[in-house]
Design an enzyme around this catalytic site. Sequence first.
Site, PDB file in Angstrom:
ATOM      1  N   ARG A 176      65.143  14.154  50.195  1.00 28.78           N
ATOM      2  CA  ARG A 176      64.900  13.302  51.360  1.00 28.78           C
ATOM      3  C   ARG A 176      63.821  13.939  52.233  1.00 28.78           C
ATOM      4  O   ARG A 176      63.788  15.161  52.411  1.00 28.78           O
ATOM      5  CB  ARG A 176      66.173  13.123  52.196  1.00 28.78           C
ATOM      6  CG  ARG A 176      67.143  12.102  51.605  1.00 28.78           C
ATOM      7  CD  ARG A 176      66.618  10.687  51.811  1.00 28.78           C
ATOM      8  NE  ARG A 176      67.481   9.665  51.231  1.00 28.78           N
ATOM      9  CZ  ARG A 176      67.315   9.146  50.028  1.00 28.78           C
ATOM     10  NH1 ARG A 176      66.358   9.587  49.236  1.00 28.78           N
ATOM     11  NH2 ARG A 176      68.104   8.184  49.586  1.00 28.78           N
ATOM     12  N   GLU A 227      57.191   8.876  56.069  1.00 25.67           N
ATOM     13  CA  GLU A 227      56.871   7.856  55.060  1.00 25.67           C
ATOM     14  C   GLU A 227      56.755   6.499  55.750  1.00 25.67           C
ATOM     15  O   GLU A 227      57.523   6.220  56.668  1.00 25.67           O
ATOM     16  CB  GLU A 227      57.976   7.805  54.005  1.00 25.67           C
ATOM     17  CG  GLU A 227      58.050   9.039  53.134  1.00 25.67           C
ATOM     18  CD  GLU A 227      59.070   8.905  52.013  1.00 25.67           C
ATOM     19  OE1 GLU A 227      59.364   7.757  51.608  1.00 25.67           O
ATOM     20  OE2 GLU A 227      59.574   9.935  51.544  1.00 25.67           O
ATOM     21  N   HIS A 232      57.388   9.138  46.485  1.00 26.58           N
ATOM     22  CA  HIS A 232      58.812   8.779  46.470  1.00 26.58           C
ATOM     23  C   HIS A 232      59.146   7.941  45.232  1.00 26.58           C
ATOM     24  O   HIS A 232      59.593   6.799  45.329  1.00 26.58           O
ATOM     25  CB  HIS A 232      59.181   8.024  47.741  1.00 26.58           C
ATOM     26  CG  HIS A 232      60.656   8.104  48.059  1.00 26.58           C
ATOM     27  ND1 HIS A 232      61.146   8.006  49.337  1.00 26.58           N
ATOM     28  CD2 HIS A 232      61.752   8.279  47.267  1.00 26.58           C
ATOM     29  CE1 HIS A 232      62.468   8.107  49.318  1.00 26.58           C
ATOM     30  NE2 HIS A 232      62.861   8.278  48.060  1.00 26.58           N
TER      31      HIS A 232
END
Length: 316
Positions: free
Chosen positions: A244, A273, A291
Amino acid sequence: MIVLANDGLAKSGIATLGLNGFEVDLTTVAQDQLVDYINKNKVTVLLVRSATKVRRDIIDNCPSLKIIGRGGVGMDNIDVDYAREKGIKVINTPAASSHSVAELVFAHLFGMVRFLHDSNRNMPLEGDTKFNQFKKSYAKGIELRGKTIGILGFGRIGQATAKVALGLGMKVVAYDPFIDAVHLEVEFFDHQAVFFNIKTISKEEVLKQSDFLSLHVPAQKEYVIDTKEFEMMKNGAFIVNAARGGVINEIALVKAIESGKIAGAALDVFEKEPTPEIQLLMNPSLSLTPHIGAATGEAQDRIGTELAQQIIEILK
């Protein structure tokens, strides 16, 4: 019953749901229009990945919703407890993408130890004029076999990462505050298997022993890896974060790389992000992906099927 797969759904999931009488809507609805769309179409199930946020505005204002599903592991984009308090089932697919994430970790590791992430930037630009210079620059590769990989967070994905490492001949050390020991089975193509008992150790010992460190922890209020942790690590260690964004202090990471403490790092997730810091994007010691840990066809098929099966069990 209508299932809105707002961030998409694999054909395996669509087919399974269709065979059981569900209508799957693959429209991608903007975040600020979701409430109206769900109510207008009387959506029963809302499926998301990481892009769509399911907060109290949706939970409070969409009475037709019975299930919120997350295609993946982490559910920090969903107000899980609040939804369950309101009688909405919240489901996810914690096991479906584990191996895909583990393979991405090693894609980064193999690339970094042989400088592929940097070579693939420079060779297309100047490989014809600086071939011998690049050959010398990238000639100090190292092997993963025989090295120690530390794993912080020894749940499903951490264990899948350990299995790949063991198959490569690496030593595995792991830390998890909720797990004392794990019995791992490493399977091979001919149905043979080798078993390993991995006892977890302290976070500090993992940091001190690791040549490579892989993070598999949930989002937390504090950094899991900050300046103090970098100082504990071996000189010249590598680190991978496919967990994460926000579990590594990215500013401290850049400083650790610039000082030579950390040889290189791989990031699949970022604090900001979808707009990572430019100093990360331009750093030649970083191996970067946007990601994509669970973004394999095999993982998406497993996710689709698993979500569909859970929905059918709940609503049929």
